[in-house]
Design a protein around this motif. Structure first.
Motif, PDB file in Angstrom:
ATOM      1  N   ALA A 150       0.839  -1.199   0.000  1.00 47.77           N
ATOM      2  CA  ALA A 150       0.000   0.000   0.000  1.00 47.77           C
ATOM      3  C   ALA A 150       0.874   1.250   0.000  1.00 47.77           C
ATOM      4  N   HIS A 151       1.959   1.210   0.751  1.00 45.95           N
ATOM      5  CA  HIS A 151       2.880   2.342   0.794  1.00 45.95           C
ATOM      6  C   HIS A 151       3.505   2.577  -0.580  1.00 45.95           C
ATOM      7  N   ALA A 152       3.883   1.485  -1.264  1.00 51.80           N
ATOM      8  CA  ALA A 152       4.497   1.613  -2.597  1.00 51.80           C
ATOM      9  C   ALA A 152       3.533   2.227  -3.600  1.00 51.80           C
ATOM     10  N   PHE A 153       2.230   1.947  -3.450  1.00 54.32           N
ATOM     11  CA  PHE A 153       1.225   2.451  -4.387  1.00 54.32           C
ATOM     12  C   PHE A 153       0.569   3.751  -3.906  1.00 54.32           C
ATOM     13  N   LEU A 154       0.955   4.202  -2.707  1.00 54.30           N
ATOM     14  CA  LEU A 154       0.383   5.429  -2.143  1.00 54.30           C
ATOM     15  C   LEU A 154      -1.136   5.333  -1.994  1.00 54.30           C
ATOM     16  N   VAL A 155      -1.622   4.158  -1.524  1.00 56.54           N
ATOM     17  CA  VAL A 155      -3.061   3.969  -1.300  1.00 56.54           C
ATOM     18  C   VAL A 155      -3.267   3.452   0.123  1.00 56.54           C
ATOM     19  N   PRO A 156      -4.493   3.582   0.674  1.00 54.27           N
ATOM     20  CA  PRO A 156      -4.757   3.050   2.014  1.00 54.27           C
ATOM     21  C   PRO A 156      -4.575   1.531   2.064  1.00 54.27           C
ATOM     22  N   GLU A 157      -4.233   1.039   3.241  1.00 55.78           N
ATOM     23  CA  GLU A 157      -4.004  -0.404   3.409  1.00 55.78           C
ATOM     24  C   GLU A 157      -5.257  -1.218   3.084  1.00 55.78           C
ATOM     25  N   THR A 158      -6.434  -0.721   3.493  1.00 54.42           N
ATOM     26  CA  THR A 158      -7.671  -1.462   3.230  1.00 54.42           C
ATOM     27  C   THR A 158      -7.936  -1.592   1.730  1.00 54.42           C
ATOM     28  N   THR A 159      -7.625  -0.543   0.989  1.00 54.58           N
ATOM     29  CA  THR A 159      -7.807  -0.573  -0.468  1.00 54.58           C
ATOM     30  C   THR A 159      -6.924  -1.648  -1.087  1.00 54.58           C
ATOM     31  N   SER A 341       3.720  10.460 -13.644  1.00 51.04           N
ATOM     32  CA  SER A 341       3.404  10.277 -12.230  1.00 51.04           C
ATOM     33  C   SER A 341       4.018  11.396 -11.384  1.00 51.04           C
ATOM     34  N   PRO A 342       3.348  11.762 -10.289  1.00 45.26           N
ATOM     35  CA  PRO A 342       3.874  12.821  -9.423  1.00 45.26           C
ATOM     36  C   PRO A 342       5.265  12.503  -8.870  1.00 45.26           C
ATOM     37  N   VAL A 343       5.555  11.218  -8.638  1.00 44.00           N
ATOM     38  CA  VAL A 343       6.856  10.839  -8.080  1.00 44.00           C
ATOM     39  C   VAL A 343       7.965  11.122  -9.094  1.00 44.00           C
ATOM     40  N   VAL A 344       7.732  10.809 -10.369  1.00 41.26           N
ATOM     41  CA  VAL A 344       8.729  11.103 -11.404  1.00 41.26           C
ATOM     42  C   VAL A 344       8.928  12.613 -11.516  1.00 41.26           C
ATOM     43  N   ARG A 345       7.841  13.345 -11.464  1.00 44.52           N
ATOM     44  CA  ARG A 345       7.948  14.810 -11.554  1.00 44.52           C
ATOM     45  C   ARG A 345       8.643  15.394 -10.317  1.00 44.52           C
ATOM     46  N   LEU A 346       8.481  14.741  -9.173  1.00 47.88           N
ATOM     47  CA  LEU A 346       9.197  15.148  -7.969  1.00 47.88           C
ATOM     48  C   LEU A 346      10.708  15.018  -8.180  1.00 47.88           C
ATOM     49  N   ASN A 347      11.135  13.880  -8.709  1.00 50.43           N
ATOM     50  CA  ASN A 347      12.560  13.675  -8.975  1.00 50.43           C
ATOM     51  C   ASN A 347      13.081  14.672 -10.014  1.00 50.43           C
ATOM     52  N   TRP A 348      12.258  14.983 -10.983  1.00 51.41           N
ATOM     53  CA  TRP A 348      12.630  15.976 -12.006  1.00 51.41           C
ATOM     54  C   TRP A 348      12.864  17.337 -11.349  1.00 51.41           C
ATOM     55  N   ALA A 349      11.973  17.717 -10.459  1.00 48.30           N
ATOM     56  CA  ALA A 349      12.105  19.012  -9.781  1.00 48.30           C
ATOM     57  C   ALA A 349      13.408  19.083  -8.990  1.00 48.30           C
ATOM     58  N   LEU A 372       0.816  14.927  -3.577  1.00 49.66           N
ATOM     59  CA  LEU A 372       1.827  14.224  -2.779  1.00 49.66           C
ATOM     60  C   LEU A 372       1.821  14.678  -1.316  1.00 49.66           C
ATOM     61  N   GLN A 373       0.709  15.200  -0.866  1.00 41.91           N
ATOM     62  CA  GLN A 373       0.622  15.733   0.491  1.00 41.91           C
ATOM     63  C   GLN A 373       0.935  14.672   1.548  1.00 41.91           C
ATOM     64  N   ASN A 374       0.608  13.417   1.260  1.00 40.81           N
ATOM     65  CA  ASN A 374       0.828  12.339   2.235  1.00 40.81           C
ATOM     66  C   ASN A 374       2.043  11.485   1.905  1.00 40.81           C
ATOM     67  N   TYR A 375       2.890  11.960   1.023  1.00 40.32           N
ATOM     68  CA  TYR A 375       4.084  11.216   0.602  1.00 40.32           C
ATOM     69  C   TYR A 375       5.297  11.853   1.279  1.00 40.32           C
ATOM     70  N   TYR A 376       5.932  11.097   2.164  1.00 40.96           N
ATOM     71  CA  TYR A 376       6.966  11.712   2.994  1.00 40.96           C
ATOM     72  C   TYR A 376       8.151  12.225   2.181  1.00 40.96           C
ATOM     73  N   LEU A 377       8.475  11.556   1.054  1.00 35.65           N
ATOM     74  CA  LEU A 377       9.621  11.993   0.263  1.00 35.65           C
ATOM     75  C   LEU A 377       9.382  13.367  -0.386  1.00 35.65           C
ATOM     76  N   PHE A 378       8.121  13.712  -0.628  1.00 30.11           N
ATOM     77  CA  PHE A 378       7.830  15.059  -1.129  1.00 30.11           C
ATOM     78  C   PHE A 378       8.269  16.100  -0.101  1.00 30.11           C
ATOM     79  N   HIS A 379       7.860  15.883   1.149  1.00 32.70           N
ATOM     80  CA  HIS A 379       8.201  16.840   2.197  1.00 32.70           C
ATOM     81  C   HIS A 379       9.700  16.815   2.496  1.00 32.70           C
ATOM     82  N   LEU A 405       5.344  11.119   8.521  1.00 33.35           N
ATOM     83  CA  LEU A 405       4.771  10.284   7.464  1.00 33.35           C
ATOM     84  C   LEU A 405       5.574   9.024   7.158  1.00 33.35           C
ATOM     85  N   THR A 406       6.831   8.936   7.629  1.00 32.37           N
ATOM     86  CA  THR A 406       7.613   7.738   7.340  1.00 32.37           C
ATOM     87  C   THR A 406       7.535   6.753   8.495  1.00 32.37           C
TER      88      THR A 406
END
Length: 427
Positions: A150-159, A341-349, A372-379, A405-406
Protein backbone atom coordinates in the motif's frame (compact mmCIF):
# COMPACT_ATOMS: atom_id res chain seq x y z
CA UNK A 1 21.35 -28.68 14.86
CA UNK A 2 19.81 -30.29 17.93
CA UNK A 3 18.35 -27.10 19.37
CA UNK A 4 16.36 -27.37 22.61
CA UNK A 5 13.25 -25.69 23.95
CA UNK A 6 15.36 -22.86 25.36
CA UNK A 7 16.26 -21.96 21.79
CA UNK A 8 12.73 -20.85 20.81
CA UNK A 9 14.01 -17.34 20.19
CA UNK A 10 16.77 -18.70 17.92
CA UNK A 11 14.23 -20.81 16.02
CA UNK A 12 12.00 -17.77 15.55
CA UNK A 13 14.89 -15.74 14.13
CA UNK A 14 15.95 -18.63 11.93
CA UNK A 15 12.43 -18.99 10.51
CA UNK A 16 12.26 -15.26 9.88
CA UNK A 17 15.52 -15.47 7.94
CA UNK A 18 14.30 -18.53 5.98
CA UNK A 19 11.11 -16.69 5.09
CA UNK A 20 13.04 -13.68 3.84
CA UNK A 21 15.55 -15.77 1.88
CA UNK A 22 13.49 -18.76 0.68
CA UNK A 23 9.85 -17.73 1.11
CA UNK A 24 9.31 -16.73 -2.52
CA UNK A 25 10.91 -19.93 -3.82
CA UNK A 26 8.92 -22.20 -1.50
CA UNK A 27 5.61 -20.43 -2.10
CA UNK A 28 6.12 -20.48 -5.88
CA UNK A 29 6.77 -24.23 -5.72
CA UNK A 30 3.62 -24.77 -3.65
CA UNK A 31 1.39 -22.64 -5.86
CA UNK A 32 2.70 -24.51 -8.90
CA UNK A 33 1.75 -27.87 -7.42
CA UNK A 34 -1.44 -26.92 -5.58
CA UNK A 35 -2.79 -24.52 -8.21
CA UNK A 36 -4.33 -22.32 -5.53
CA UNK A 37 -2.81 -19.09 -4.21
CA UNK A 38 -4.75 -18.89 -0.96
CA UNK A 39 -4.38 -22.58 -0.12
CA UNK A 40 -0.62 -22.42 -0.75
CA UNK A 41 -0.23 -19.34 1.46
CA UNK A 42 -2.36 -20.82 4.22
CA UNK A 43 -0.55 -24.17 4.39
CA UNK A 44 2.86 -22.50 4.19
CA UNK A 45 1.91 -20.38 7.18
CA UNK A 46 0.83 -23.54 9.01
CA UNK A 47 4.16 -25.15 8.12
CA UNK A 48 6.05 -22.25 9.69
CA UNK A 49 3.93 -22.55 12.85
CA UNK A 50 4.63 -26.30 12.93
CA UNK A 51 8.36 -25.65 12.57
CA UNK A 52 8.25 -23.23 15.49
CA UNK A 53 6.62 -25.96 17.61
CA UNK A 54 8.66 -28.97 16.46
CA UNK A 55 12.17 -27.80 15.65
CA UNK A 56 13.11 -26.93 19.26
CA UNK A 57 12.44 -30.63 20.18
CA UNK A 58 13.42 -32.43 16.97
CA UNK A 59 16.24 -30.19 15.77
CA UNK A 60 16.45 -28.10 12.64
CA UNK A 61 16.32 -30.24 9.46
CA UNK A 62 19.30 -30.39 7.12
CA UNK A 63 17.31 -28.47 4.52
CA UNK A 64 14.67 -26.33 6.24
CA UNK A 65 13.07 -25.19 2.95
CA UNK A 66 12.50 -28.81 1.88
CA UNK A 67 10.91 -29.58 5.24
CA UNK A 68 8.55 -26.61 4.86
CA UNK A 69 7.52 -27.69 1.33
CA UNK A 70 6.77 -31.26 2.44
CA UNK A 71 4.93 -30.18 5.59
CA UNK A 72 2.87 -27.60 3.72
CA UNK A 73 1.88 -30.08 1.02
CA UNK A 74 0.87 -32.63 3.63
CA UNK A 75 -1.30 -29.97 5.26
CA UNK A 76 -2.90 -29.27 1.88
CA UNK A 77 -3.80 -32.95 1.44
CA UNK A 78 -5.27 -33.01 4.95
CA UNK A 79 -7.36 -29.93 4.20
CA UNK A 80 -8.76 -31.47 1.05
CA UNK A 81 -9.58 -34.66 2.89
CA UNK A 82 -11.35 -32.79 5.68
CA UNK A 83 -13.27 -30.78 3.12
CA UNK A 84 -14.59 -34.05 1.62
CA UNK A 85 -13.12 -33.32 -1.79
CA UNK A 86 -13.84 -36.06 -4.32
CA UNK A 87 -11.85 -39.25 -3.87
CA UNK A 88 -10.46 -39.01 -7.37
CA UNK A 89 -8.88 -35.62 -6.67
CA UNK A 90 -7.47 -36.86 -3.36
CA UNK A 91 -5.84 -39.82 -5.09
CA UNK A 92 -4.49 -37.58 -7.83
CA UNK A 93 -2.84 -35.28 -5.31
CA UNK A 94 -1.51 -38.18 -3.25
CA UNK A 95 0.04 -39.72 -6.37
CA UNK A 96 1.57 -36.37 -7.32
CA UNK A 97 3.15 -36.10 -3.88
CA UNK A 98 4.56 -39.60 -4.03
CA UNK A 99 5.94 -39.28 -7.57
CA UNK A 100 7.56 -35.92 -6.94
CA UNK A 101 8.89 -37.22 -3.60
CA UNK A 102 10.33 -33.98 -2.31
CA UNK A 103 12.98 -34.45 0.32
CA UNK A 104 15.89 -32.47 1.66
CA UNK A 105 18.38 -33.86 -0.86
CA UNK A 106 16.33 -33.35 -4.02
CA UNK A 107 15.16 -29.90 -2.96
CA UNK A 108 18.71 -28.82 -2.22
CA UNK A 109 19.81 -29.95 -5.67
CA UNK A 110 17.03 -28.06 -7.43
CA UNK A 111 16.69 -24.36 -7.99
CA UNK A 112 13.30 -23.11 -9.07
CA UNK A 113 13.94 -20.32 -11.59
CA UNK A 114 11.04 -21.35 -13.80
CA UNK A 115 8.67 -21.73 -10.84
CA UNK A 116 9.14 -18.12 -9.84
CA UNK A 117 8.94 -16.90 -13.40
CA UNK A 118 5.73 -18.88 -13.79
CA UNK A 119 4.38 -17.18 -10.69
CA UNK A 120 5.20 -13.73 -12.08
CA UNK A 121 3.62 -14.46 -15.45
CA UNK A 122 0.53 -15.92 -13.75
CA UNK A 123 0.14 -12.82 -11.59
CA UNK A 124 0.68 -10.65 -14.68
CA UNK A 125 -2.11 -12.18 -16.74
CA UNK A 126 -3.87 -9.52 -18.87
CA UNK A 127 -7.18 -10.45 -17.25
CA UNK A 128 -5.95 -8.50 -14.20
CA UNK A 129 -5.40 -4.76 -14.22
CA UNK A 130 -1.78 -3.60 -14.03
CA UNK A 131 -1.88 -2.49 -10.39
CA UNK A 132 -3.42 -5.80 -9.31
CA UNK A 133 -0.74 -7.74 -11.22
CA UNK A 134 2.09 -5.86 -9.56
CA UNK A 135 0.56 -5.94 -6.08
CA UNK A 136 -0.21 -9.66 -6.19
CA UNK A 137 3.31 -10.57 -7.25
CA UNK A 138 4.87 -8.33 -4.63
CA UNK A 139 2.71 -10.04 -2.03
CA UNK A 140 3.30 -13.64 -3.10
CA UNK A 141 6.78 -13.66 -4.60
CA UNK A 142 8.37 -10.67 -2.88
CA UNK A 143 6.91 -11.51 0.52
CA UNK A 144 5.87 -7.89 1.09
CA UNK A 145 3.13 -7.19 3.59
CA UNK A 146 -0.08 -5.44 2.63
CA UNK A 147 1.03 -2.20 4.39
CA UNK A 148 4.33 -2.22 2.47
CA UNK A 149 2.57 -2.65 -0.88
CA UNK A 150 0.00 0.00 0.00
CA UNK A 151 2.88 2.34 0.79
CA UNK A 152 4.50 1.61 -2.60
CA UNK A 153 1.22 2.45 -4.39
CA UNK A 154 0.38 5.43 -2.14
CA UNK A 155 -3.06 3.97 -1.30
CA UNK A 156 -4.76 3.05 2.01
CA UNK A 157 -4.00 -0.40 3.41
CA UNK A 158 -7.67 -1.46 3.23
CA UNK A 159 -7.81 -0.57 -0.47
CA UNK A 160 -4.75 -2.70 -1.20
CA UNK A 161 -6.09 -5.63 0.85
CA UNK A 162 -9.28 -5.62 -1.22
CA UNK A 163 -7.29 -5.53 -4.48
CA UNK A 164 -5.23 -8.55 -3.43
CA UNK A 165 -8.30 -10.59 -2.50
CA UNK A 166 -10.04 -9.74 -5.78
CA UNK A 167 -6.95 -10.62 -7.83
CA UNK A 168 -6.59 -14.06 -6.23
CA UNK A 169 -10.29 -14.80 -6.71
CA UNK A 170 -10.16 -13.74 -10.36
CA UNK A 171 -7.20 -16.05 -11.08
CA UNK A 172 -9.08 -18.95 -9.50
CA UNK A 173 -12.43 -18.18 -11.12
CA UNK A 174 -10.95 -17.62 -14.58
CA UNK A 175 -8.84 -20.77 -14.40
CA UNK A 176 -5.68 -18.83 -15.31
CA UNK A 177 -2.92 -21.33 -15.98
CA UNK A 178 0.19 -21.35 -13.81
CA UNK A 179 2.71 -21.22 -16.65
CA UNK A 180 5.04 -19.07 -18.71
CA UNK A 181 2.97 -18.15 -21.80
CA UNK A 182 4.00 -19.34 -25.27
CA UNK A 183 6.44 -17.09 -27.19
CA UNK A 184 3.77 -15.29 -29.22
CA UNK A 185 1.95 -14.27 -25.99
CA UNK A 186 4.98 -13.05 -23.99
CA UNK A 187 4.74 -9.43 -25.07
CA UNK A 188 1.22 -8.88 -23.75
CA UNK A 189 2.43 -9.56 -20.20
CA UNK A 190 5.95 -8.20 -20.38
CA UNK A 191 5.15 -4.64 -19.25
CA UNK A 192 3.51 -6.00 -16.12
CA UNK A 193 6.41 -8.37 -15.44
CA UNK A 194 8.96 -5.57 -15.76
CA UNK A 195 6.86 -3.36 -13.48
CA UNK A 196 6.78 -6.16 -10.90
CA UNK A 197 10.54 -6.64 -10.99
CA UNK A 198 11.07 -2.89 -10.73
CA UNK A 199 8.84 -2.59 -7.67
CA UNK A 200 10.32 -5.67 -5.98
CA UNK A 201 13.73 -4.06 -6.36
CA UNK A 202 12.49 -0.69 -5.09
CA UNK A 203 10.82 -2.35 -2.10
CA UNK A 204 14.22 -3.75 -1.17
CA UNK A 205 16.25 -0.65 -2.04
CA UNK A 206 14.06 1.67 0.05
CA UNK A 207 12.32 -0.44 2.69
CA UNK A 208 9.17 1.37 3.78
CA UNK A 209 8.90 -0.29 7.19
CA UNK A 210 11.21 -1.68 9.85
CA UNK A 211 14.66 -1.06 11.22
CA UNK A 212 16.81 -1.15 8.08
CA UNK A 213 17.03 1.01 5.00
CA UNK A 214 17.72 -1.83 2.56
CA UNK A 215 16.30 -5.35 2.21
CA UNK A 216 19.17 -6.85 0.24
CA UNK A 217 17.39 -10.15 -0.40
CA UNK A 218 14.62 -8.39 -2.35
CA UNK A 219 17.15 -6.49 -4.45
CA UNK A 220 19.03 -9.71 -5.17
CA UNK A 221 15.81 -11.56 -6.03
CA UNK A 222 14.71 -8.85 -8.46
CA UNK A 223 18.11 -8.91 -10.18
CA UNK A 224 18.12 -12.71 -10.37
CA UNK A 225 14.61 -12.81 -11.83
CA UNK A 226 15.47 -10.07 -14.34
CA UNK A 227 18.42 -12.17 -15.51
CA UNK A 228 16.14 -15.22 -15.79
CA UNK A 229 13.62 -13.17 -17.79
CA UNK A 230 16.32 -12.00 -20.21
CA UNK A 231 17.47 -15.61 -20.68
CA UNK A 232 13.87 -16.62 -21.37
CA UNK A 233 13.48 -13.87 -23.96
CA UNK A 234 16.75 -14.84 -25.62
CA UNK A 235 15.60 -18.46 -25.86
CA UNK A 236 11.97 -17.91 -26.82
CA UNK A 237 11.82 -14.69 -28.84
CA UNK A 238 14.02 -11.97 -30.27
CA UNK A 239 15.65 -9.93 -27.51
CA UNK A 240 15.87 -7.08 -30.03
CA UNK A 241 12.16 -6.59 -29.42
CA UNK A 242 12.62 -6.04 -25.66
CA UNK A 243 15.46 -3.60 -24.88
CA UNK A 244 13.61 -2.43 -21.76
CA UNK A 245 14.42 -5.74 -20.04
CA UNK A 246 18.10 -4.94 -20.52
CA UNK A 247 17.51 -1.35 -19.42
CA UNK A 248 15.82 -2.48 -16.22
CA UNK A 249 18.66 -4.84 -15.35
CA UNK A 250 21.14 -2.01 -15.98
CA UNK A 251 19.13 0.25 -13.68
CA UNK A 252 19.04 -2.34 -10.88
CA UNK A 253 22.77 -3.08 -11.11
CA UNK A 254 23.72 0.60 -11.09
CA UNK A 255 21.50 1.37 -8.11
CA UNK A 256 22.55 -1.74 -6.21
CA UNK A 257 26.23 -0.86 -6.75
CA UNK A 258 25.78 1.94 -4.18
CA UNK A 259 24.16 -0.24 -1.52
CA UNK A 260 27.16 -0.61 0.82
CA UNK A 261 27.83 3.14 0.81
CA UNK A 262 24.25 4.16 1.60
CA UNK A 263 24.49 3.44 5.33
CA UNK A 264 27.07 4.19 7.99
CA UNK A 265 28.52 1.99 10.78
CA UNK A 266 25.36 2.29 12.88
CA UNK A 267 23.02 1.75 9.92
CA UNK A 268 22.38 5.48 9.52
CA UNK A 269 21.50 6.95 6.11
CA UNK A 270 24.32 8.50 4.09
CA UNK A 271 22.81 10.59 1.28
CA UNK A 272 24.19 10.31 -2.25
CA UNK A 273 26.33 13.46 -2.19
CA UNK A 274 28.02 12.38 1.09
CA UNK A 275 28.74 8.76 0.16
CA UNK A 276 32.26 7.33 -0.02
CA UNK A 277 32.32 6.49 -3.71
CA UNK A 278 35.26 4.14 -3.30
CA UNK A 279 32.74 1.77 -1.64
CA UNK A 280 30.59 1.59 -4.76
CA UNK A 281 30.71 -1.81 -6.44
CA UNK A 282 32.72 -1.17 -9.61
CA UNK A 283 32.02 -4.58 -11.18
CA UNK A 284 28.28 -3.95 -10.91
CA UNK A 285 28.75 -0.49 -12.38
CA UNK A 286 30.73 -1.92 -15.31
CA UNK A 287 28.06 -4.56 -15.97
CA UNK A 288 25.30 -1.96 -15.66
CA UNK A 289 26.99 0.27 -18.23
CA UNK A 290 27.44 -2.68 -20.59
CA UNK A 291 23.76 -3.65 -20.24
CA UNK A 292 22.70 -0.07 -20.88
CA UNK A 293 24.92 0.18 -23.96
CA UNK A 294 23.37 -3.04 -25.32
CA UNK A 295 19.87 -1.69 -24.74
CA UNK A 296 20.55 1.72 -26.28
CA UNK A 297 22.17 0.10 -29.31
CA UNK A 298 18.73 -1.34 -30.17
CA UNK A 299 17.48 2.25 -30.68
CA UNK A 300 14.17 1.80 -28.91
CA UNK A 301 14.42 4.00 -25.80
CA UNK A 302 12.04 3.55 -22.91
CA UNK A 303 11.61 4.64 -19.28
CA UNK A 304 13.85 1.99 -17.74
CA UNK A 305 16.68 2.83 -20.12
CA UNK A 306 16.30 6.53 -19.30
CA UNK A 307 16.42 5.85 -15.56
CA UNK A 308 19.47 3.63 -16.07
CA UNK A 309 21.13 6.47 -18.01
CA UNK A 310 20.46 8.81 -15.07
CA UNK A 311 22.02 6.33 -12.66
CA UNK A 312 24.96 5.85 -15.05
CA UNK A 313 25.66 9.60 -14.95
CA UNK A 314 25.79 9.46 -11.15
CA UNK A 315 28.20 6.52 -11.33
CA UNK A 316 30.54 8.45 -13.64
CA UNK A 317 31.04 11.31 -11.17
CA UNK A 318 34.18 10.74 -9.08
CA UNK A 319 32.90 13.33 -6.61
CA UNK A 320 29.42 14.67 -5.92
CA UNK A 321 30.32 18.10 -7.32
CA UNK A 322 31.28 16.47 -10.63
CA UNK A 323 27.70 15.26 -11.21
CA UNK A 324 26.25 16.40 -14.54
CA UNK A 325 22.96 17.65 -13.09
CA UNK A 326 22.04 19.51 -16.28
CA UNK A 327 22.09 16.31 -18.33
CA UNK A 328 20.28 14.46 -15.56
CA UNK A 329 17.54 17.10 -15.52
CA UNK A 330 17.19 16.75 -19.29
CA UNK A 331 16.83 12.98 -18.95
CA UNK A 332 14.12 13.46 -16.32
CA UNK A 333 12.31 15.81 -18.70
CA UNK A 334 12.37 12.99 -21.25
CA UNK A 335 11.23 10.46 -18.64
CA UNK A 336 8.20 12.63 -17.85
CA UNK A 337 7.09 12.14 -21.46
CA UNK A 338 6.73 8.42 -20.69
CA UNK A 339 5.55 8.67 -17.11
CA UNK A 340 3.57 11.64 -15.79
CA UNK A 341 3.40 10.28 -12.23
CA UNK A 342 3.87 12.82 -9.42
CA UNK A 343 6.86 10.84 -8.08
CA UNK A 344 8.73 11.10 -11.40
CA UNK A 345 7.95 14.81 -11.55
CA UNK A 346 9.20 15.15 -7.97
CA UNK A 347 12.56 13.67 -8.97
CA UNK A 348 12.63 15.98 -12.01
CA UNK A 349 12.11 19.01 -9.78
CA UNK A 350 15.00 17.98 -7.54
CA UNK A 351 17.27 17.47 -10.56
CA UNK A 352 16.32 20.88 -11.94
CA UNK A 353 17.06 22.46 -8.55
CA UNK A 354 20.50 20.86 -8.49
CA UNK A 355 21.17 21.99 -12.06
CA UNK A 356 19.93 25.56 -11.50
CA UNK A 357 18.75 26.93 -8.13
CA UNK A 358 16.76 25.60 -5.15
CA UNK A 359 14.15 28.28 -5.88
CA UNK A 360 13.41 26.83 -9.31
CA UNK A 361 12.98 23.35 -7.84
CA UNK A 362 10.69 24.64 -5.10
CA UNK A 363 8.56 26.36 -7.72
CA UNK A 364 8.11 23.03 -9.53
CA UNK A 365 7.29 21.25 -6.25
CA UNK A 366 4.44 23.68 -5.56
CA UNK A 367 2.56 22.20 -8.50
CA UNK A 368 2.81 18.72 -6.94
CA UNK A 369 1.82 19.55 -3.38
CA UNK A 370 -1.83 18.47 -3.60
CA UNK A 371 -1.13 15.02 -5.07
CA UNK A 372 1.83 14.22 -2.78
CA UNK A 373 0.62 15.73 0.49
CA UNK A 374 0.83 12.34 2.24
CA UNK A 375 4.08 11.22 0.60
CA UNK A 376 6.97 11.71 2.99
CA UNK A 377 9.62 11.99 0.26
CA UNK A 378 7.83 15.06 -1.13
CA UNK A 379 8.20 16.84 2.20
CA UNK A 380 11.77 15.54 2.64
CA UNK A 381 12.76 16.80 -0.82
CA UNK A 382 11.10 20.16 -0.20
CA UNK A 383 12.83 20.40 3.18
CA UNK A 384 16.21 19.70 1.59
CA UNK A 385 15.72 22.42 -1.04
CA UNK A 386 14.59 24.89 1.62
CA UNK A 387 17.70 23.99 3.64
CA UNK A 388 19.91 24.60 0.60
CA UNK A 389 18.14 27.96 0.12
CA UNK A 390 18.95 28.72 3.82
CA UNK A 391 15.26 29.09 4.67
CA UNK A 392 15.84 27.34 7.99
CA UNK A 393 12.41 27.78 9.59
CA UNK A 394 10.44 26.56 6.56
CA UNK A 395 12.87 23.66 6.20
CA UNK A 396 12.25 22.70 9.83
CA UNK A 397 8.48 22.58 9.24
CA UNK A 398 8.91 20.45 6.10
CA UNK A 399 11.28 18.00 7.82
CA UNK A 400 8.76 17.66 10.68
CA UNK A 401 6.00 16.85 8.18
CA UNK A 402 8.19 14.20 6.53
CA UNK A 403 9.01 12.69 9.92
CA UNK A 404 5.34 12.14 10.75
CA UNK A 405 4.77 10.28 7.46
CA UNK A 406 7.61 7.74 7.34
CA UNK A 407 7.48 4.39 9.18
CA UNK A 408 11.09 3.35 8.57
CA UNK A 409 13.16 3.83 11.70
CA UNK A 410 16.39 4.59 9.80
CA UNK A 411 14.68 7.32 7.77
CA UNK A 412 13.10 8.69 10.93
CA UNK A 413 16.55 8.94 12.53
CA UNK A 414 17.92 10.75 9.47
CA UNK A 415 15.08 13.28 9.43
CA UNK A 416 15.46 13.86 13.16
CA UNK A 417 19.17 14.47 12.64
CA UNK A 418 18.38 17.12 10.04
CA UNK A 419 15.88 18.72 12.44
CA UNK A 420 18.50 18.80 15.18
CA UNK A 421 20.97 20.52 12.83
CA UNK A 422 18.36 23.14 11.93
CA UNK A 423 17.53 23.71 15.59
CA UNK A 424 21.17 24.62 16.21
CA UNK A 425 21.02 27.18 13.39
CA UNK A 426 17.77 28.65 14.67
CA UNK A 427 18.87 28.92 18.30
Amino acid sequence: MGLTLSDNCSISHLLEEIFRREGGKVLAALIGRLGDFELAQDVLQEAFVSALERWPHEGVPVNPAAWLVTTARNRAIDRLRRASVGLRKQKLWQTQMETEAYNEVTFAAESFPDERLKLIFTCCHPALNLEARVALTLHTLGGLTTPEIAHAFLVPETTMAQRLVRAKRKIKAAGIAYAVPPPHRLNERLDGVLAVLYLIFNAGYNASLGQSLVRAELCAEAIRLNRALIALLENETRLEDEPEALGLLALMLLHDSRREARTGPQGEIIVLEEQDRTRWNRSQIAEGHAMLDSALALRRPGPYQIQAAISALHSQAAQAQDTDWYQISMLYAELVRYNQSPVVRLNWAVAVAMATTPARGLEMLTELETGLQNYYLFHAARADLLRRAENWQAAQIAYSQALTLTHNEIEQAFLQRRLDELQVRLS
